[in-house]
Design an enzyme around this catalytic site. Sequence first.
Site, PDB file in Angstrom:
ATOM      1  N   GLU A 245       0.830  -1.209   0.000  1.00 30.87           N
ATOM      2  CA  GLU A 245       0.000   0.000   0.000  1.00 30.87           C
ATOM      3  C   GLU A 245       0.867   1.263   0.000  1.00 30.87           C
ATOM      4  O   GLU A 245       0.462   2.301  -0.517  1.00 30.87           O
ATOM      5  CB  GLU A 245      -0.910  -0.023   1.234  1.00 30.87           C
ATOM      6  CG  GLU A 245      -2.236   0.658   1.040  1.00 30.87           C
ATOM      7  CD  GLU A 245      -3.210   0.370   2.173  1.00 30.87           C
ATOM      8  OE1 GLU A 245      -3.901  -0.665   2.103  1.00 30.87           O
ATOM      9  OE2 GLU A 245      -3.275   1.156   3.130  1.00 30.87           O
TER      10      GLU A 245
ATOM     11  N   HIS B 100       7.306 -26.716   0.578  1.00 28.48           N
ATOM     12  CA  HIS B 100       6.604 -27.804  -0.103  1.00 28.48           C
ATOM     13  C   HIS B 100       5.475 -27.267  -0.969  1.00 28.48           C
ATOM     14  O   HIS B 100       4.552 -27.996  -1.312  1.00 28.48           O
ATOM     15  CB  HIS B 100       6.088 -28.801   0.937  1.00 28.48           C
ATOM     16  CG  HIS B 100       7.221 -29.384   1.739  1.00 28.48           C
ATOM     17  ND1 HIS B 100       7.878 -30.534   1.383  1.00 28.48           N
ATOM     18  CD2 HIS B 100       7.854 -28.912   2.845  1.00 28.48           C
ATOM     19  CE1 HIS B 100       8.854 -30.767   2.249  1.00 28.48           C
ATOM     20  NE2 HIS B 100       8.864 -29.794   3.136  1.00 28.48           N
TER      21      HIS B 100
ATOM     22  N   LYS C 143     -13.203   2.543  -1.427  1.00 26.91           N
ATOM     23  CA  LYS C 143     -14.112   2.941  -0.343  1.00 26.91           C
ATOM     24  C   LYS C 143     -15.218   3.831  -0.907  1.00 26.91           C
ATOM     25  O   LYS C 143     -16.397   3.649  -0.618  1.00 26.91           O
ATOM     26  CB  LYS C 143     -13.351   3.727   0.737  1.00 26.91           C
ATOM     27  CG  LYS C 143     -12.462   2.879   1.647  1.00 26.91           C
ATOM     28  CD  LYS C 143     -11.875   3.744   2.771  1.00 26.91           C
ATOM     29  CE  LYS C 143     -10.960   2.960   3.692  1.00 26.91           C
ATOM     30  NZ  LYS C 143     -10.437   3.701   4.824  1.00 26.91           N
TER      31      LYS C 143
HETATM   32  O1  PA5 Z   1      -3.105   2.014   5.842  1.00 24.96           O
HETATM   33  C1  PA5 Z   1      -4.195   2.550   5.698  1.00 24.96           C
HETATM   34  O2  PA5 Z   1      -4.362   3.757   5.872  1.00 24.96           O
HETATM   35  C2  PA5 Z   1      -5.444   1.741   5.348  1.00 24.96           C
HETATM   36  O3  PA5 Z   1      -5.168   0.425   5.028  1.00 24.96           O
HETATM   37  C3  PA5 Z   1      -6.401   1.758   6.515  1.00 24.96           C
HETATM   38  O4  PA5 Z   1      -5.770   1.275   7.658  1.00 24.96           O
HETATM   39  C4  PA5 Z   1      -7.657   0.954   6.259  1.00 24.96           C
HETATM   40  O5  PA5 Z   1      -8.268   1.343   5.056  1.00 24.96           O
HETATM   41  C5  PA5 Z   1      -8.659   1.147   7.394  1.00 24.96           C
HETATM   42  O6  PA5 Z   1      -8.928   2.513   7.557  1.00 24.96           O
HETATM   43  P1  PA5 Z   1      -9.516   3.100   8.886  1.00 24.96           P
HETATM   44  O7  PA5 Z   1      -8.532   2.861   9.989  1.00 24.96           O
HETATM   45  O8  PA5 Z   1      -9.704   4.548   8.607  1.00 24.96           O
HETATM   46  O9  PA5 Z   1     -10.805   2.394   9.154  1.00 24.96           O
END
Ligand code: PA5
Length: 464
Positions: free
Chosen positions: A290, A319, A433
């Site tokens: 990410e 394996h 989202k």
């Molecule tokens: O790293 C990030 O910002 C995202 O993966 C969020 O953690 C994830 O989308 C969840 O978001 P939130 O903590 O706002 O619910």
Amino acid sequence: MQLKFDFNNMMDAYIGEQGISEAEIEAVLPKAKEAYAYFEKNRGKGWMGWSELPYNQAEIVGDIILTAAEIRAHYKNFVVLGIGGSALGPMAVYNALCHLRYNELEPEKRGVKFYVEDNVDPERMHALLDVIDVKETVFNVITKSGATSETMSQYLIITDLLKKKCGKDWAKHIIATTSESKGNLIKLAKQEGFKTYYIPDGVGGRFSELCPVGLLPAAVLGIDIIGLLRGAANMDKACDGSDPYKNPALMAAVLSYIAMEQKGKNISVMMPYADSLKLMADWYCQLWGESLGKAVDLAGNTVHKGQTPVKALGVTDQHSQVQLYTEGPFDKVITIIGVEHFKKDIEIANGAEEFKDVNFLCGHTMGELINTERVATEYALTRSKHMNRTILLDSVNAESIGELMFFFQMETAYCGSLLGIDPFNQPGVEEGKNATYALFGRGGYEAKRAELEAAPKKNSKYII
Ligand code: PA5
């Protein structure tokens, strides 16, 4: 420092033309110095708030430890409702530092049972409700944005149940961990009077394990959270300098950068040789994927950077996946995480004296076997000229886990700078989202809904 970073098998001296030369490292030194300077200049600022977490949480840590003790004294279950960066860290640290069959232990051998619900699969929600009594449970709702559909839908289901089953005291069963300044969860928390912890503004989801997101669940589990933070600080100090040969996270980033940009290594396999670190690979996959998977660079050019993270487990995946890693394309860097001393070891008993092909195992321990197989796999990968590196932990404990997580966070931040992208945003996640909000009819997303409706329809010819 309990962590050692061994990058021998990324170098050309060991894997020939697939490897990196010292001259290639030398050529990246000016960029590495810039990445280091950027990190130091921006410590604690913007989205780099996470860099100061090892040092600025004394008061909050005290509060978390007291709250955790209260929870252990009065409840039987602790459930995290969260997703992505609000779930993967708590799961990884639980898996690393608690008994591997923790929930199944007799009550006197463990604390409260622990669950992390990071999906909206209805069967899974039913399964949870089949094994817990909400009256005996604290739910830690974790969402930085305070708006994520998955987490808020779980919140709505659980609060409805709590209101029905616990009456006026229902709000005592919720702890909110969220942003102080934005989102709906903070408004709900104030309205309902939930105990609340704040996710600092400059701490993004995947960099949040060392703030209350991870510290509260860990403390409830009896994990030494001060040790976790001390480990992170140790790593931070070990990375104090712009010479990659003296800064392990910077060297790791420089090598990853060269591997991606000059050697065609598009895949990063994370392969711990310890079940306790299995979920650390999941946490790493989010952090690396990410953070570095970005369409545009800082100047706005379309670049499509990133390296696909893959999780594997030693020896299990020897394996399954290792055939590909030793003989397949030269498109990967394989990171092996080794543990020198396991918390417990077990001897392989005698019992097949007449079978020499079995008997050679006897008298050794499983710890010896897993580590021997780790070294053997490292050898096989290197012999076949596949780029690999080893991160060796003396043992798995709170401090070494703090070191490990901070190491990867620093490597990611440095690598983002080297690639010229922003490692702290996630426009791709936001897009998904927003599309969900639009499809579910959330107000304010009408234009997005129209865009989705105008998208090309699926051709039934291609569905058979
Ligand atoms: O790293 C990030 O910002 C995202 O993966 C969020 O953690 C994830 O989308 C969840 O978001 P939130 O903590 O706002 O619910």
